[in-house]
Design an enzyme around this catalytic site. Structure first.
Site, PDB file in Angstrom:
ATOM      1  N   GLU A 333     -94.922 -76.331 -47.009  1.00  0.00           N
ATOM      2  CA  GLU A 333     -94.967 -76.043 -48.449  1.00  0.00           C
ATOM      3  C   GLU A 333     -95.211 -74.570 -48.762  1.00  0.00           C
ATOM      4  O   GLU A 333     -95.950 -74.245 -49.685  1.00  0.00           O
ATOM      5  CB  GLU A 333     -96.078 -76.875 -49.107  1.00  0.00           C
ATOM      6  CG  GLU A 333     -95.893 -78.360 -48.919  1.00  0.00           C
ATOM      7  CD  GLU A 333     -97.100 -79.171 -49.367  1.00  0.00           C
ATOM      8  OE1 GLU A 333     -96.885 -80.260 -49.892  1.00  0.00           O
ATOM      9  OE2 GLU A 333     -98.243 -78.716 -49.177  1.00  0.00           O
TER      10      GLU A 333
HETATM   11  C1  TNX Z   1     -98.622 -82.699 -48.819  1.00  0.00           C
HETATM   12  S1  TNX Z   1     -97.524 -83.114 -46.231  1.00  0.00           S
HETATM   13  C2  TNX Z   1     -99.264 -81.737 -48.064  1.00  0.00           C
HETATM   14  C3  TNX Z   1    -100.682 -81.469 -48.293  1.00  0.00           C
HETATM   15  C4  TNX Z   1    -101.271 -82.362 -49.335  1.00  0.00           C
HETATM   16  C5  TNX Z   1    -100.684 -83.742 -49.190  1.00  0.00           C
HETATM   17  C6  TNX Z   1    -101.295 -84.757 -50.088  1.00  0.00           C
HETATM   18  C7  TNX Z   1     -98.035 -81.665 -46.010  1.00  0.00           C
HETATM   19  C8  TNX Z   1     -97.721 -81.070 -44.744  1.00  0.00           C
HETATM   20  N1  TNX Z   1     -98.714 -81.076 -47.003  1.00  0.00           N
HETATM   21  O1  TNX Z   1    -100.871 -80.109 -48.623  1.00  0.00           O
HETATM   22  O2  TNX Z   1    -102.643 -82.383 -49.169  1.00  0.00           O
HETATM   23  O3  TNX Z   1     -99.310 -83.667 -49.445  1.00  0.00           O
HETATM   24  O4  TNX Z   1    -100.821 -86.043 -49.792  1.00  0.00           O
END
Ligand code: TNX
Length: 533
Positions: A333
């Site tokens: 992300e």
């Molecule tokens: C996605 S999946 C994220 C996290 C959040 C999570 C909450 C991923 C690698 N990153 O930053 O905490 O969703 O479900």
């Protein structure tokens, strides 16, 4: 002595046994989770456990068994005898089998657990703990023969200690409870926008200036180096490695509180402003702690050599503190980082880790970086049916000759809400996740072109935006964590008659009394037929 599963007489009468269909007839097998490679009920009487029943063999395994039997039954077995002969329960190490494999043969006279290595013996003990059943006023282990070995070498749980900090005691309890389901890796998500949770001598300001806060204005915290060592040692005693994650180049707002020169200004997209409006926590602001739950606004500076000195310091120190082979660099992300910059950053960070003699791990987005270190393991967090090209990014790791850890979010993200249950958790991964949905997926079928040998294993992450306490952790994890355990350990779906939802829900239901005895505060989901004793 051991008859086939069909010829069960005694087993069927015992609590803790679940029906299975053999040659058209319904029979009962003892309930083991994750499902073993093979289990056959004997036709004889069960083994009766009593206070003073003698255990001989490996001292660590004997102590683990005595503790488990004590917790489940209140009986005090005698594990003082070492390797002495004449003991009723023998715990034997015998090299030659597959890593982490074990066998159990139990009849009325004796129980023999044979492990190919200490981990295998430990897992045999965990299975034995699940076999214990009430028989009237007594405690027994049914006559049984089990042969078992893991499908995948990596079976992980992840705990996010950044959004909410979790104490050493909480982490140790989670280790104990996950190890009982044969997980062998604890991935700690140690840093995020909301806080930095690991003390490093090379970069002391991280914990001095960026560890106090957590989501929702809750108190933060961090692990001292001694705390981290304690976690690593406790994990090792349960045959688990620790995989520390320092999330980069996004999820790094907290770094800017300590070393402002390393952090870009937050990128305030419409999405970030929307999350601030809907979920509170304010708008991320340079120099101020962030306690909301938005993701994708922060970035390390990419074109400054000082950033790579920082990366080298952080992973260099972490490598020295971490006996396991993996260091996780995050990479998810990173929406606040230009895609080309992201690729350049991930390539350098992964090389830094590889040069330390460790295997880098990164979330699947990092597969988009052409020059990522070839040894990097990818961690896939897309859906069971991939969307948005996430499968393509994941496949890139395999194309480099490396492997994947599978964490499909709509199956094994333990922070997703239950359809009905505690008012905890998020819903972004295809809405609430039932126990059945957590179970009904097959690792080798998730990513086209990614087959058995391309998969290092399975991991169940627990993000903690809404999760504050050990009680919260266990409610969200249990029973769904058992589905992830079965995906990681047991034969493939279709390769074993036990690998069905109908069998799984019965077997998990039979574990309720053991979990209660061990102090595991599971969610008594109405999808599972829980047994009372
Ligand atoms: C996605 S999946 C994220 C996290 C959040 C999570 C909450 C991923 C690698 N990153 O930053 O905490 O969703 O479900």
């Amino acid at each position: 002595m051991i008859a086939t599963a069909v010829a069960i007489a005694v087993g069927a009468a015992l609590a803790g046994c679940t029906p299975a269909v053999e040659n058209g007839a319904t029979v009962s097998l003892p309930s083991v989770v994750p499902a073993p490679v093979s289990i056959e009920s004997g036709d004889g009487a069960p083994f009766a456990l009593q206070s003073g029943t003698r255990i001989a063999g490996d001292a660590d395994a004997a102590a683990a068994l005595a503790a488990l039997v004590g917790a489940r039954t209140g009986l005090a077995l005698d594990n003082a005898g070492g390797a002495g002969s004449g003991a009723e329960i023998e715990l034997v190490l015998s090299a030659g089998g597959a890593a982490e494999s074990y066998r159990i043969v139990a009849d009325a006279a004796s129980i023999v657990v044979t492990g190919a290595d200490p981990a295998g013996l430990f897992y045999g003990v965990q299975t034995l703990g699940q076999l214990i059943a009430r028989d009237g006023e007594s405690w027994v282990v049914p006559a049984v023969a089990i042969v078992d070995a893991p499908r995948f070498g990596y079976r992980g749980v992840m705990l996010d200690v950044a959004r909410h900090f979790h104490t050493v005691e909480t982490v140790k309890a989670y280790i104990d409870h996950a190890a009982g389901l044969k997980f062998n890796a604890l991935h700690l998500h140690l840093t995020d926008d909301q806080g930095w949770r690991i003390q490093l001598d090379s970069r002391p300001l991280l914990t001095e200036l960026a560890s106090d806060t957590a989501v929702g204005g809750d108190p933060g915290g961090f692990y001292t180096k001694a705390d981290y060592r304690e976690i690593v040692e406790h994990a090792a005693s349960r045959h688990m490695i620790v995989v520390p994650e320092i999330d980069m180049p996004g999820h790094t707002h907290a770094v800017g509180l300590a070393y402002p020169e390393l952090a870009e200004a937050p990128v305030l997209s419409d999405h970030i402003l929307e999350v601030a409006r809907d979920h509170g926590g304010g708008v991320p602001t340079t120099g101020l702690p962030y306690d909301g739950i938005a993701v994708g606004f922060s970035s390390l500076t990419i074109h400054d050599e000082a950033t790579y000195d920082f990366v080298a310091d952080v992973f260099g120190e972490l490598a020295a503190m971490t006996p396991g082979p993996y260091l996780h660099l995050g990479g998810d992300e990173a929406l606040g980082t230009d895609p080309e910059d992201f690729a350049a950053f991930v390539a350098r960070a992964s090389e830094i880790i590889a040069d330390l003699g460790k295997t880098p791990v990164a979330w699947h987005e990092a597969g988009a970086a052409a020059d990522i270190a070839d040894s990097t393991i990818g961690q896939y967090w897309g859906f069971v049916a991939p969307t948005d090209g996430m499968d393509e990014k994941a496949r890139a790791f395999v194309g480099n000759g490396s492997q994947l850890i599978l964490s499909p979010a709509d199956a094994v993200y333990l922070d997703m809400q239950y359809p009905s249950g505690p008012a905890l958790g998020l819903t972004w991964a295809n809405g609430p996740t039932s126990v059945e949905r957590a179970y009904a997926w097959e690792p080798a079928l998730v990513i086209p072109g990614v087959d058995e040998g391309d998969i290092l294993g399975v991991e169940a992450p627990l993000w903690t935006e809404t999760i504050r306490t050990l009680d919260d952790i266990e409610l969200m994890a249990f029973p769904r964590i058992a589905a992830a355990a079965e995906a990681g350990w047991s034969p493939a779906t279709g390769a074993s008659e036990l690998r069905t939802w109908a069998s799984f829900r019965e077997r998990v239901g039979a574990l309720g009394p053991l979990w209660t005895a061990l102090g595991i505060g599971f969610h008594a989901s109405d999808e599972i037929p829980w047994t009372a004793e």
